[in-house]
Design a protein around this motif. Sequence first.
Motif, PDB file in Angstrom:
ATOM      1  N   PRO A  98       1.057  -1.173   0.087  1.00 22.37           N
ATOM      2  CA  PRO A  98       0.172   0.010  -0.097  1.00 22.37           C
ATOM      3  C   PRO A  98       0.877   1.155   0.033  1.00 22.37           C
ATOM      4  CG  PRO A  98      -0.876  -1.606   1.533  1.00 22.37           C
ATOM      5  CD  PRO A  98       0.534  -2.235   1.046  1.00 22.37           C
ATOM      6  N   ASP A  99       0.481   2.182  -0.852  1.00 29.45           N
ATOM      7  CA  ASP A  99       1.085   3.404  -0.854  1.00 29.45           C
ATOM      8  C   ASP A  99       2.403   3.635  -1.691  1.00 29.45           C
ATOM      9  OD1 ASP A  99      -1.330   4.666   0.156  1.00 29.45           O
ATOM     10  OD2 ASP A  99      -0.364   4.363   2.270  1.00 29.45           O
ATOM     11  N   VAL A 100       3.264   2.299  -1.905  1.00 28.51           N
ATOM     12  CA  VAL A 100       4.568   2.284  -2.158  1.00 28.51           C
ATOM     13  C   VAL A 100       4.412   2.700  -3.599  1.00 28.51           C
ATOM     14  CG1 VAL A 100       6.509   0.593  -2.496  1.00 28.51           C
ATOM     15  CG2 VAL A 100       5.181   0.915  -0.367  1.00 28.51           C
ATOM     16  N   ARG A 101       3.657   1.881  -4.322  1.00 29.37           N
ATOM     17  CA  ARG A 101       3.788   2.324  -5.913  1.00 29.37           C
ATOM     18  C   ARG A 101       3.897   3.570  -6.222  1.00 29.37           C
ATOM     19  NH1 ARG A 101       0.639  -1.380 -10.397  1.00 29.37           N
ATOM     20  NH2 ARG A 101       1.822  -0.649 -12.270  1.00 29.37           N
ATOM     21  N   LYS A 102       2.895   4.286  -5.832  1.00 31.19           N
ATOM     22  CA  LYS A 102       2.680   5.927  -5.987  1.00 31.19           C
ATOM     23  C   LYS A 102       4.285   6.490  -5.588  1.00 31.19           C
ATOM     24  CE  LYS A 102      -0.118  10.162  -5.189  1.00 31.19           C
ATOM     25  NZ  LYS A 102      -1.144  10.436  -4.729  1.00 31.19           N
ATOM     26  N   SER A 103       4.853   6.369  -4.455  1.00 23.12           N
ATOM     27  CA  SER A 103       6.096   6.977  -3.875  1.00 23.12           C
ATOM     28  C   SER A 103       6.905   6.465  -4.853  1.00 23.12           C
ATOM     29  CB  SER A 103       6.307   6.435  -2.559  1.00 23.12           C
ATOM     30  OG  SER A 103       5.268   6.677  -1.710  1.00 23.12           O
ATOM     31  N   PHE A 104       7.004   5.181  -5.384  1.00 29.18           N
ATOM     32  CA  PHE A 104       8.024   4.737  -6.084  1.00 29.18           C
ATOM     33  C   PHE A 104       8.102   5.789  -7.683  1.00 29.18           C
ATOM     34  CE2 PHE A 104       9.816   1.852  -9.472  1.00 29.18           C
ATOM     35  CZ  PHE A 104      11.124   1.728  -9.126  1.00 29.18           C
ATOM     36  N   VAL A 105       6.947   5.866  -7.994  1.00 26.94           N
ATOM     37  CA  VAL A 105       6.691   6.622  -9.392  1.00 26.94           C
ATOM     38  C   VAL A 105       7.271   7.969  -9.206  1.00 26.94           C
ATOM     39  CG1 VAL A 105       4.998   7.438 -11.169  1.00 26.94           C
ATOM     40  CG2 VAL A 105       4.969   5.196 -10.250  1.00 26.94           C
ATOM     41  N   TRP A 106       7.046   8.638  -8.030  1.00 23.46           N
ATOM     42  CA  TRP A 106       7.211  10.000  -7.749  1.00 23.46           C
ATOM     43  C   TRP A 106       8.694  10.071  -7.761  1.00 23.46           C
ATOM     44  CZ3 TRP A 106       4.874  14.138  -8.955  1.00 23.46           C
ATOM     45  CH2 TRP A 106       3.537  14.242  -8.967  1.00 23.46           C
ATOM     46  N   MET A 107       9.316   8.965  -6.880  1.00 19.94           N
ATOM     47  CA  MET A 107      10.740   8.720  -6.913  1.00 19.94           C
ATOM     48  C   MET A 107      11.555   8.912  -8.202  1.00 19.94           C
ATOM     49  SD  MET A 107      12.977   5.890  -4.689  1.00 19.94           S
ATOM     50  CE  MET A 107      12.646   4.958  -6.071  1.00 19.94           C
ATOM     51  N   LEU A 108      10.997   8.102  -9.015  1.00 18.32           N
ATOM     52  CA  LEU A 108      11.510   7.800 -10.405  1.00 18.32           C
ATOM     53  C   LEU A 108      11.472   9.389 -11.290  1.00 18.32           C
ATOM     54  CD1 LEU A 108      12.437   6.239 -12.640  1.00 18.32           C
ATOM     55  CD2 LEU A 108      10.225   5.653 -13.273  1.00 18.32           C
ATOM     56  N   ILE A 109      10.315   9.959 -11.071  1.00 23.31           N
ATOM     57  CA  ILE A 109      10.028  11.185 -11.724  1.00 23.31           C
ATOM     58  C   ILE A 109      11.017  12.209 -11.196  1.00 23.31           C
ATOM     59  CG2 ILE A 109       8.546  13.216 -12.148  1.00 23.31           C
ATOM     60  CD1 ILE A 109       6.415  11.296 -12.254  1.00 23.31           C
ATOM     61  N   GLY A 110      11.118  12.219  -9.768  1.00 24.14           N
ATOM     62  CA  GLY A 110      12.164  13.196  -9.114  1.00 24.14           C
ATOM     63  C   GLY A 110      13.487  13.004  -9.500  1.00 24.14           C
ATOM     64  N   SER A 111      13.934  11.627  -9.702  1.00 29.06           N
ATOM     65  CA  SER A 111      15.268  11.143  -9.761  1.00 29.06           C
ATOM     66  C   SER A 111      15.841  12.017 -11.370  1.00 29.06           C
ATOM     67  CB  SER A 111      15.452   9.640  -9.672  1.00 29.06           C
ATOM     68  OG  SER A 111      15.192   9.194  -8.315  1.00 29.06           O
ATOM     69  N   ILE A 112      14.800  11.333 -12.277  1.00 28.46           N
ATOM     70  CA  ILE A 112      15.126  11.753 -13.580  1.00 28.46           C
ATOM     71  C   ILE A 112      15.229  13.512 -13.795  1.00 28.46           C
ATOM     72  CG2 ILE A 112      14.034  12.009 -15.894  1.00 28.46           C
ATOM     73  CD1 ILE A 112      12.683   9.216 -15.439  1.00 28.46           C
ATOM     74  N   ALA A 113      14.491  14.000 -13.075  1.00 29.02           N
ATOM     75  CA  ALA A 113      14.459  15.467 -12.846  1.00 29.02           C
ATOM     76  C   ALA A 113      15.909  16.038 -12.396  1.00 29.02           C
ATOM     77  CB  ALA A 113      13.406  16.325 -12.295  1.00 29.02           C
ATOM     78  N   ILE A 114      16.259  15.458 -11.318  1.00 31.33           N
ATOM     79  CA  ILE A 114      17.326  16.038 -10.581  1.00 31.33           C
ATOM     80  C   ILE A 114      18.950  15.642 -11.465  1.00 31.33           C
ATOM     81  CG2 ILE A 114      18.878  15.518  -8.631  1.00 31.33           C
ATOM     82  CD1 ILE A 114      16.440  15.203  -6.859  1.00 31.33           C
ATOM     83  N   ALA A 115      18.642  14.352 -12.041  1.00 32.01           N
ATOM     84  CA  ALA A 115      19.922  13.630 -12.940  1.00 32.01           C
ATOM     85  C   ALA A 115      19.970  14.755 -14.254  1.00 32.01           C
ATOM     86  CB  ALA A 115      19.711  12.531 -13.124  1.00 32.01           C
ATOM     87  N   SER A 116      18.671  15.052 -14.611  1.00 33.90           N
ATOM     88  CA  SER A 116      18.704  16.214 -15.698  1.00 33.90           C
ATOM     89  C   SER A 116      19.316  17.377 -15.568  1.00 33.90           C
ATOM     90  CB  SER A 116      17.272  16.244 -16.442  1.00 33.90           C
ATOM     91  OG  SER A 116      16.590  14.772 -16.944  1.00 33.90           O
ATOM     92  N   ALA A 117      18.677  17.991 -14.244  1.00 33.83           N
ATOM     93  CA  ALA A 117      19.372  19.335 -14.032  1.00 33.83           C
ATOM     94  C   ALA A 117      20.858  19.381 -13.611  1.00 33.83           C
ATOM     95  CB  ALA A 117      18.476  19.670 -12.581  1.00 33.83           C
ATOM     96  N   LEU A 118      21.374  18.395 -13.261  1.00 38.76           N
ATOM     97  CA  LEU A 118      22.781  18.125 -12.615  1.00 38.76           C
ATOM     98  C   LEU A 118      23.660  17.904 -14.045  1.00 38.76           C
ATOM     99  CD1 LEU A 118      22.712  15.886  -9.597  1.00 38.76           C
ATOM    100  CD2 LEU A 118      23.371  18.364  -9.593  1.00 38.76           C
ATOM    101  N   THR A 119      22.974  17.279 -14.773  1.00 38.99           N
ATOM    102  CA  THR A 119      23.625  17.147 -16.295  1.00 38.99           C
ATOM    103  C   THR A 119      23.811  18.468 -16.900  1.00 38.99           C
ATOM    104  OG1 THR A 119      22.985  14.858 -16.250  1.00 38.99           O
ATOM    105  CG2 THR A 119      23.796  15.945 -18.546  1.00 38.99           C
TER     106      THR A 119
END
Length: 258
Positions: A98-119
């Motif tokens: 419960p509630d993990v899938r949504k958190s995992f998706v947001w973690m994925l989106i946030g990771s891509i955004a941060i990695a893109s910004a750092l790049t």
Amino acid sequence: MQLTGFDLLFWAAGFYSHIVLLLVLTTRRRASEFPFFTTLIASNVLRTATLYLIIHHGTKHEYFYTYWGLAVVDMALQFCVVYEMASHVFRPLGRWAPDVRKSFVWMLIGSIAIASALTCLAKPDTHIWVRSLVIRGNFFSSALMSELFVGMIALSVTVGLPWKTHVARISQGLGVYSIIGVLTEAGHNHFGTHSQIFTTLSHLRITTYLICVWYWIIMLWRNAPAARELPEEMRIHLFTLQRMVEYDLRELKNWRKR
């Protein structure tokens, strides 16, 4: 393109280490449990052999396009491995906690955004666009993978979900390698590709990865610890609770029939 004796040593060590790991995955029947991870290791064997042949018999352009074509495949497989590890941790019974899938998706989106910004902020010390692209691409890959694996481990600890031994070993190795990759790629961005520091950092990254590969070989060869058995008192309590629930359900059905 010319390779030094040290470079050839690393290539050979990586190639044969991957073969040993692949043998462990198949002979110890880990491949069926971790199909994406096994595919990633097999692709690394194929990638090493292909690039080795091209570097000796092909052109720089052939090497560049082959390298990046295989790098895209490698990145896709790494995403699959992240999902595979998360599935073992967060959906051990076939359903997401419960509630993990949504958190995992947001973690994925946030990771891509941060990695893109750092790049985007990275400024490789080179005026050749090809080298700049290579450095930025490697940096993005390392940043993204390190964020995902660290985030996944943190998420599992936060929600108190089970952490299987073999899953933990694979994730730990990939996480450590990705973090070292971020540090070495940051060094590549700062010092450029022509200094001795660039070569030293590259060798450090390869050495770290080889250590991780042999860590996987040892840990995946071993059997995972047996699951802990419930204490007898807890077992009796759960059995009693189950009987009470069954009794209540029967009473509810009888009440509806009246």
